[in-house]
Write a protein that holds these residues in place. Structure first.
Motif, PDB file in Angstrom:
ATOM      1  N   GLY A   9      -2.828  -3.465   0.936  1.00 13.01           N
ATOM      2  CA  GLY A   9      -2.918  -3.179   2.361  1.00 13.01           C
ATOM      3  C   GLY A   9      -1.555  -3.261   3.034  1.00 13.01           C
ATOM      4  N   GLY A  10      -1.511  -2.859   4.303  1.00 12.38           N
ATOM      5  CA  GLY A  10      -0.256  -2.911   5.036  1.00 12.38           C
ATOM      6  C   GLY A  10      -0.305  -2.087   6.292  1.00 12.38           C
ATOM      7  N   LEU A  11       0.876  -1.872   6.856  1.00 12.81           N
ATOM      8  CA  LEU A  11       1.029  -1.084   8.085  1.00 12.81           C
ATOM      9  C   LEU A  11       1.590   0.282   7.712  1.00 12.81           C
ATOM     10  N   VAL A  12       0.954   1.333   8.220  1.00 13.27           N
ATOM     11  CA  VAL A  12       1.391   2.692   7.912  1.00 13.27           C
ATOM     12  C   VAL A  12       1.196   3.555   9.156  1.00 13.27           C
ATOM     13  N   GLN A  13       2.019   4.576   9.295  1.00  8.95           N
ATOM     14  CA  GLN A  13       1.861   5.502  10.413  1.00  8.95           C
ATOM     15  C   GLN A  13       0.724   6.479  10.148  1.00  8.95           C
ATOM     16  N   ALA A  14       0.151   6.992  11.206  1.00  9.77           N
ATOM     17  CA  ALA A  14      -0.895   8.008  11.072  1.00  9.77           C
ATOM     18  C   ALA A  14      -0.388   9.157  10.212  1.00  9.77           C
ATOM     19  N   GLY A  15      -1.254   9.619   9.316  1.00  7.33           N
ATOM     20  CA  GLY A  15      -0.878  10.671   8.382  1.00  7.33           C
ATOM     21  C   GLY A  15      -0.346  10.156   7.058  1.00  7.33           C
ATOM     22  N   GLY A  16      -0.068   8.873   6.994  1.00  5.22           N
ATOM     23  CA  GLY A  16       0.473   8.278   5.783  1.00  5.22           C
ATOM     24  C   GLY A  16      -0.602   7.922   4.769  1.00  5.22           C
ATOM     25  N   SER A  17      -0.161   7.275   3.685  1.00  5.90           N
ATOM     26  CA  SER A  17      -1.057   6.940   2.580  1.00  5.90           C
ATOM     27  C   SER A  17      -0.881   5.491   2.164  1.00  5.90           C
ATOM     28  N   LEU A  18      -1.946   4.950   1.636  1.00  9.22           N
ATOM     29  CA  LEU A  18      -1.933   3.634   0.996  1.00  9.22           C
ATOM     30  C   LEU A  18      -2.882   3.676  -0.191  1.00  9.22           C
ATOM     31  N   LYS A  19      -2.596   2.829  -1.184  1.00 11.58           N
ATOM     32  CA  LYS A  19      -3.512   2.695  -2.310  1.00 11.58           C
ATOM     33  C   LYS A  19      -3.902   1.241  -2.446  1.00 11.58           C
ATOM     34  N   LEU A  20      -5.182   0.965  -2.294  1.00 12.63           N
ATOM     35  CA  LEU A  20      -5.698  -0.393  -2.457  1.00 12.63           C
ATOM     36  C   LEU A  20      -6.137  -0.602  -3.904  1.00 12.63           C
ATOM     37  N   SER A  21      -5.948  -1.814  -4.372  1.00 17.64           N
ATOM     38  CA  SER A  21      -6.424  -2.206  -5.697  1.00 17.64           C
ATOM     39  C   SER A  21      -7.359  -3.400  -5.564  1.00 17.64           C
ATOM     40  N   CYS A  22      -8.305  -3.478  -6.480  1.00 19.72           N
ATOM     41  CA  CYS A  22      -9.232  -4.603  -6.535  1.00 19.72           C
ATOM     42  C   CYS A  22      -9.270  -5.071  -7.983  1.00 19.72           C
ATOM     43  N   ALA A  23      -8.633  -6.193  -8.234  1.00 21.55           N
ATOM     44  CA  ALA A  23      -8.550  -6.725  -9.593  1.00 21.55           C
ATOM     45  C   ALA A  23      -9.623  -7.787  -9.797  1.00 21.55           C
ATOM     46  N   ALA A  24     -10.342  -7.672 -10.905  1.00 16.02           N
ATOM     47  CA  ALA A  24     -11.394  -8.629 -11.220  1.00 16.02           C
ATOM     48  C   ALA A  24     -10.935  -9.584 -12.303  1.00 16.02           C
ATOM     49  N   SER A  25     -11.372 -10.808 -12.189  1.00  7.29           N
ATOM     50  CA  SER A  25     -11.092 -11.812 -13.224  1.00  7.29           C
ATOM     51  C   SER A  25     -12.362 -12.606 -13.474  1.00  7.29           C
ATOM     52  N   GLY A  26     -12.407 -13.238 -14.619  1.00  5.40           N
ATOM     53  CA  GLY A  26     -13.537 -14.101 -14.927  1.00  5.40           C
ATOM     54  C   GLY A  26     -14.657 -13.414 -15.662  1.00  5.40           C
ATOM     55  N   ARG A  27     -14.770 -12.109 -15.479  1.00  5.22           N
ATOM     56  CA  ARG A  27     -15.830 -11.367 -16.142  1.00  5.22           C
ATOM     57  C   ARG A  27     -15.512  -9.892 -16.028  1.00  5.22           C
TER      58      ARG A  27
END
Length: 130
Positions: A9-27
């Motif tokens: 996550g973060g701050l981005v200007q309109a029209g920009g892009s971000l890539k979120l990740s979700c890392a799992a642990s334990g199983r």
């Protein structure tokens, strides 16, 4: 059970892009239906996107179709959300979630309901400036 941790996550200007990740642990996340939800200030947590256990089928809320892409890499125990053409109304805390009941994906109503998901990450803030 699995534990989930979001990042990207973060701050981005309109029209920009971000890539979120979700890392799992334990199983391994392999058998889980997984999804992304978001919660804006003063609003309820809302479904954004979901993906079936093997990644072959995806679902999106209408407001993000054509802009967001959900994917998962079970070998890496990680799920992703690529967000393009971001808008100020996308500003929210984004949560990843997993459901141990893989059958919910086959029900269009259940797979979009937050209370069908058993495991949640802590959330990551996405802010889109105009």
């Amino acid at each position: 059970q699995a534990q989930l941790v979001e990042s990207g996550g973060g701050l981005v200007q309109a029209g920009g892009s971000l890539k979120l990740s979700c890392a799992a642990s334990g199983r391994t996340i392999n058998p889980y239906t997984m999804g992304w939800f978001r919660q804006a200030p003063g609003k309820e947590r809302a479904f954004v996107a979901g993906v079936i256990w093997d990644g072959s089928t995806t679902d999106y809320t209408d407001s993000v179709k054509g802009r967001f892409t959900i994917s998962r890499d079970n070998a890496k125990n990680t799920m992703y959300l690529q967000m393009n053409s971001l808008k100020p109304e996308d500003t929210a805390v984004y949560y990843c979630a997993a459901s141990r009941n893989r059958d919910i994906y086959y029900d269009a109503y259940r797979r979009r309901r937050a209370n069908e998901y058993d495991v949640w990450g802590q959330g990551t803030q996405v802010t889109v400036s105009s």
